[in-house]
Design an enzyme around this catalytic site. Structure first.
Site, PDB file in Angstrom:
ATOM      1  N   HIS A   1      -1.062   7.680  13.114  1.00  0.00           N
ATOM      2  CA  HIS A   1      -2.310   8.289  12.671  1.00  0.00           C
ATOM      3  C   HIS A   1      -3.457   7.648  13.424  1.00  0.00           C
ATOM      4  O   HIS A   1      -3.390   6.474  13.825  1.00  0.00           O
ATOM      5  CB  HIS A   1      -2.523   8.089  11.157  1.00  0.00           C
ATOM      6  CG  HIS A   1      -1.865   9.115  10.308  1.00  0.00           C
ATOM      7  ND1 HIS A   1      -2.382  10.385  10.117  1.00  0.00           N
ATOM      8  CD2 HIS A   1      -0.722   9.074   9.582  1.00  0.00           C
ATOM      9  CE1 HIS A   1      -1.590  11.074   9.299  1.00  0.00           C
ATOM     10  NE2 HIS A   1      -0.565  10.295   8.975  1.00  0.00           N
TER      11      HIS A   1
ATOM     12  N   ASP B   1      -8.185   8.590  10.345  1.00  0.00           N
ATOM     13  CA  ASP B   1      -7.329   9.142   9.287  1.00  0.00           C
ATOM     14  C   ASP B   1      -7.109   8.117   8.170  1.00  0.00           C
ATOM     15  O   ASP B   1      -7.169   8.455   6.979  1.00  0.00           O
ATOM     16  CB  ASP B   1      -5.969   9.552   9.865  1.00  0.00           C
ATOM     17  CG  ASP B   1      -6.107  10.581  10.975  1.00  0.00           C
ATOM     18  OD1 ASP B   1      -7.189  11.177  11.094  1.00  0.00           O
ATOM     19  OD2 ASP B   1      -5.129  10.777  11.710  1.00  0.00           O
TER      20      ASP B   1
ATOM     21  N   HIS C   1       0.196   8.986   3.758  1.00  0.00           N
ATOM     22  CA  HIS C   1       0.837   7.707   3.468  1.00  0.00           C
ATOM     23  C   HIS C   1      -0.187   6.687   2.965  1.00  0.00           C
ATOM     24  O   HIS C   1       0.122   5.884   2.070  1.00  0.00           O
ATOM     25  CB  HIS C   1       1.529   7.179   4.729  1.00  0.00           C
ATOM     26  CG  HIS C   1       2.762   7.925   5.098  1.00  0.00           C
ATOM     27  ND1 HIS C   1       2.747   9.178   5.683  1.00  0.00           N
ATOM     28  CD2 HIS C   1       4.088   7.606   4.967  1.00  0.00           C
ATOM     29  CE1 HIS C   1       3.983   9.585   5.909  1.00  0.00           C
ATOM     30  NE2 HIS C   1       4.820   8.653   5.474  1.00  0.00           N
TER      31      HIS C   1
END
Length: 381
Positions: A298, A302, A255
């Site tokens: 996350h 990340d 994302h």
């Protein structure tokens, strides 16, 4: 009497003798002829003189000059009448330096599709290796220590991502040089997701929060894994569509890649005077990335690695694409990247910086072509 006659005869003969003497002298410099009032005449203004000397060298030069003047006058008047045609020749020269080459764009698109599909396969494989929450609790994260989880935050992330991708898609369709820009976008998407496949596979992290619900493991059920892959692809890998029920795709955040990459392309290929548009897209991107951490979907590492990998790869590629002197420079360390041969394949015939020019994706009627102009923005900061 004889003497007087002799003197008279001598006077009568003297003018004749003087005339003969003058003809024997060397020719004196020519004087302009005089008219009755004593003023000299001009040779250039006498049409009879030019007509009388038409067989001479001066008249031939004069006639050639007149013909050249008439030719120059006719050419200049013709250029003034057809000035629009002269302006059209400039984009034609630019088109020679910016060929479309849609087949290369198709190759880059297949490259991106392959890596996106390969990512779903790796997620399915890694999901089987994720340790159970009761055995391996979430790793400590400083952001999680200070910010509690907000359940609806990740929904904001995906909505912002869909808006940014939609805006970039519309903007890309309106760009004139969409073939060149499209293959750059497809190549970067494919490369970043290929990097993600490597990092996910070599290091499997436990889930970042106990709130996460992971689908049961299938182990040796190959058919069930194929159906999970197809379901993940059909839903675009989004939690909004209910297609993403697997865990393990944490390092790094996909994302974050899409939010950051969409904003970078929107800003790079839009006019600088659209600063309000840039700020709006930046707010969507930044808030979307922040909501990933607020939703505890996350780890912080990340998001950080996803941001660094996306921005650096984008900037490296466009530095080489826009700085043509670097391509053949012996001290260009960017040419040592593994994807440099692919870059040379995609950008070989692009010999100048791609201008920001918008045009209609569909042919306009003839009545509308005179009303609408292309919107062009400079790259000057």
């Amino acid at each position: 009497m004889a003497a007087s006659e002799l003197i008279q005869d001598a006077d009568d003969v003297r003018p004749h003798v003087e005339a003969n003497v003058t003809t024997m002298n060397p020719p004196s410099p020519p004087h302009p002829p005089r008219v009755a009032n004593g003023n000299p005449t001009r040779l250039t203004s006498s049409p009879t003189l030019a007509a009388d000397t038409h067989d001479g060298k001066g008249s031939s030069k004069l006639s050639s000059l007149l013909k050249q003047n008439q030719l120059i006058h006719s050419l200049s008047s013709g250029l003034r009448k057809h000035c629009d045609y002269v302006k059209i020749s400039v984009p034609e020269e630019l088109a020679d330096r910016l060929p479309r080459e849609w087949w290369k764009t198709g190759v880059a698109f297949l490259y991106a599709i392959f890596n996106l599909f390969f990512t779903t396969v790796i997620i399915t494989v890694v999901h089987e290796r994720v340790p159970d929450k009761s055995v391996s609790p979430p790793l400590p994260d400083k952001f999680f220590d200070y910010v509690d989880r907000v359940p609806w935050a990740f929904t904001v992330t995906e909505v912002n991502g869909l808006i940014l991708v939609g805006l970039w898609l519309v903007q890309w369709l309106l760009l004139k040089h969409k073939a060149i820009i499209g293959r750059r976008c497809f190549f970067l998407i494919g490369t970043l997701y290929m990097y993600r496949c490597v990092t996910m596979y070599i290091t499997t992290l436990p889930v970042p929060g106990k709130h996460m619900v992971c689908a049961p493991k299938l182990y040796n059920d190959s058919t069930g894994k194929i159906w999970r892959i197809l379901r993940l692809i059909s839903g675009g890998g989004l939690s909004l569509t209910g297609s993403h029920l697997m865990c393990g795709d944490f390092l790094y955040s996909g994302h974050t890649v899409m939010l950051t990459l969409s904003y970078l392309f929107i800003k790079e290929y839009s006019p600088r005077w659209m600063w309000w548009y840039h700020w709006l897209c930046w707010l969507l991107s930044a808030s979307g990335v922040l909501c990933i951490l607020i939703g505890h979907e996350h780890y912080s590492i990340d998001v950080v690695i996803g941001y660094i990998a996306t921005t650096r790869t984008f900037w490296w590629y466009h530095t080489m694409a826009n700085s043509h002197a670097l391509r053949q420079a012996p001290n260009n360390y960017l040419s040592r990247t593994w994807w440099n041969p692919i870059f040379n394949f995609l950008e070989r015939n692009v010999q100048t910086t791609v201008p920001i020019v918008f045009s209609s994706p569909l042919p306009l009627p003839s009545c509308c072509r005179q009303r609408y102009r292309m919107v062009e923005g400079g790259r000057d900061e």
